[in-house]
Design a protein around this motif. Structure first.
Motif, PDB file in Angstrom:
ATOM      1  N   LYS A  24       8.036   3.186 -13.784  1.00 25.30           N
ATOM      2  CA  LYS A  24       6.962   3.287 -14.730  1.00 25.30           C
ATOM      3  C   LYS A  24       6.793   4.461 -15.250  1.00 25.30           C
ATOM      4  N   ILE A  58      11.221  -1.930 -19.650  1.00 25.56           N
ATOM      5  CA  ILE A  58      10.948  -0.843 -18.785  1.00 25.56           C
ATOM      6  C   ILE A  58      11.746   0.257 -18.932  1.00 25.56           C
ATOM      7  N   CYS A  77       6.335   1.110  -8.491  1.00 27.45           N
ATOM      8  CA  CYS A  77       7.415   0.562  -9.215  1.00 27.45           C
ATOM      9  C   CYS A  77       7.255  -0.787 -10.182  1.00 27.45           C
ATOM     10  N   PRO A  78       8.018  -1.019 -11.222  1.00 26.09           N
ATOM     11  CA  PRO A  78       7.588  -2.042 -11.966  1.00 26.09           C
ATOM     12  C   PRO A  78       7.452  -3.672 -11.261  1.00 26.09           C
ATOM     13  N   ASN A 109       5.614  -4.052  -8.769  1.00 26.94           N
ATOM     14  CA  ASN A 109       3.999  -4.135  -8.626  1.00 26.94           C
ATOM     15  C   ASN A 109       3.987  -5.263  -7.300  1.00 26.94           C
ATOM     16  N   THR A 120       4.232   6.551 -13.067  1.00 24.29           N
ATOM     17  CA  THR A 120       5.075   7.327 -11.680  1.00 24.29           C
ATOM     18  C   THR A 120       5.960   8.469 -12.074  1.00 24.29           C
TER      19      THR A 120
END
Length: 300
Positions: free
Chosen positions: A137, A175, A8-9, A11, A140
Motif C-alpha cells: 500500500k 496495487i 498490506c493489501p 487487509n 504503508t
C-alpha cells in the motif's frame, strides 16, 4: 503487545501478537529473521565489489507459488529468529560495520513498523534498500519516507488472471503500479555514484515466467509509459526456477528458454528500457537460492 494489522493489501485485520504467528502472512508483529549477511547476488549496482548487506525476513504477504525462497516465505514456515527492535537495529549496524555497500531488507513489508523504527534508531551511513514484491500500500510505504534511499520492487504480474493463479492476488497489477509510483515519488530519478553503485532511486525487477511472454511485455509497456527515460532502472530476470508448489500452473514446471528470454530483452530495449540489467539465462539454477540457516544471527 499485539497489533491489528492492515498494513498490506490483503487487509486481513488480524491481531498480531509480538511473538506468535498470525494473519495472512503467518507472522508475529516482531520480525523473524532467517539470514543476515553480505550478498553478491543482486544487480551490480547493488552488490558492487563487497556485497549488499541482505537481511532476509521470514514470511510474506503475497506468497507466490513459484517463490524460490519458499522455505521462508510460506506462512509461519521456515527458520527464523524473532528480534526486538533494538536487536534489529544492532543487526543493521553490524552489517554496516562489515563493509557492505548498503543495507538490503528483503521482503520486510509485513514488518514495516518495527523495521522503520529500527532504521530510525540506527541512523545508518549507507543507503537502505527496500527489496519487495511490489504488493504494498502507498500509505504503508510512506512510513519509510526518508529512511529508504533505494527501492527494489518486483513487478511480477500485469495479467490479473496470472496473478490470481500464482498468488491469489488478482488486484496485484493495480496495487504494484500505485506502490511503484509512491516509491518513485519518494526517491525521484535514480542516482549512480561514479563507481557505478546505486545511491538512490527505483530499480524495477521483472522475473520472466516461462510461457507467459505477453505478461512480461505488458509489464515492460507500463514501465516505459509511466516513467521518462533515464529516471528508473529496469532488471529483466531469467532466473525462474521450477518449484513444486507451482507445478499445477501451465508452463511453470520448466525454465525460461534462451529464445524466449532474448526476444523479451530485445522488446524491452526497443521500448527504451535499455538502462538496466539483462540476466544470462544460464544463471537459472538453484544455486541462486541462499541458505536460510540463521547465518549472521544464530549466535546472537
Amino acid at each position: 503487545m499485539s497489533y491489528i494489522c492492515r498494513d498490506c493489501p490483503r487487509n486481513c485485520g488480524a491481531e498480531r501478537p509480538a511473538r506468535r504467528p498470525s494473519g495472512r502472512c503467518g507472522s508475529p508483529f516482531l520480525p523473524r529473521i532467517s539470514r543476515a549477511a553480505p550478498h553478491c547476488g543482486e544487480e551490480p549496482c547493488i552488490s558492487g565489489s563487497r556485497g549488499s548487506g541482505a537481511v532476509f525476513f521470514t514470511g510474506c504477504s503475497l506468497g507466490c507459488r513459484f517463490c524460490q525462497n519458499a522455505e521462508i516465505s510460506v506462512p509461519a514456515g521456515g527458520p527464523g529468529k524473532i528480534l526486538t527492535v533494538a536487536q534489529l537495529r544492532d543487526l543493521f549496524l553490524r552489517l554496516q560495520d562489515s563493509g557492505v555497500h548498503n543495507l538490503n531488507l528483503v521482503t520486510a513489508s509485513h514488518y514495516v513498523l518495527p523495521a522503520a523504527r529500527a532504521l530510525e534508531l540506527a541512523r545508518l551511513r549507507i543507503p537502505v534498500v527496500w527489496n519487495s514484491s511490489g504488493y504494498e500500500k502507498p500509505e504503508t510505504l510512506r512510513r519509510l519516507e526518508g529512511l529508504v534511499q533505494i527501492y527494489l520492487p518486483d513487478f511480477k504480474f500485469a495479467d490479473r488472471h496470472l496473478a490470481e493463479a500464482c498468488a491469489n492476488a488478482p488486484d496485484y497489477p493495480e496495487i504494484a503500479k500505485e506502490a511503484i509510483r509512491e516509491m518513485f515519488r519518494q526517491t525521484g530519478p535514480y542516482q549512480l555514484r561514479p563507481d557505478g553503485l546505486l545511491q538512490s532511486g527505483v530499480l524495477i525487477r521483472h522475473l520472466v515466467l516461462p510461457g507467459y511472454p505477453e505478461n512480461a511485455k505488458s509489464v515492460i509497456d507500463w514501465i516505459a509509459r509511466a516513467f521518462s527515460p533515464g529516471t528508473v532502472l529496469f532488471s529483466l530476470m531469467s532466473q525462474f526456477t521450477p518449484m513444486p508448489r507451482a507445478a499445477a500452473i501451465p508452463h511453470l514446471s520448466q525454465k525460461v528458454g534462451m529464445r524466449e528470454y532474448r526476444r523479451l530483452e530485445a522488446y524491452a530495449r526497443d521500448c527504451g528500457l535499455s538502462e538496466g540489467y539483462f540476466q544470462d539465462p544460464s544463471s537459472a539454477t538453484e544455486q541462486m537460492i541462499p541458505k536460510f540457516d540463521l547465518t549472521g544471527i544464530a549466535e546472537r
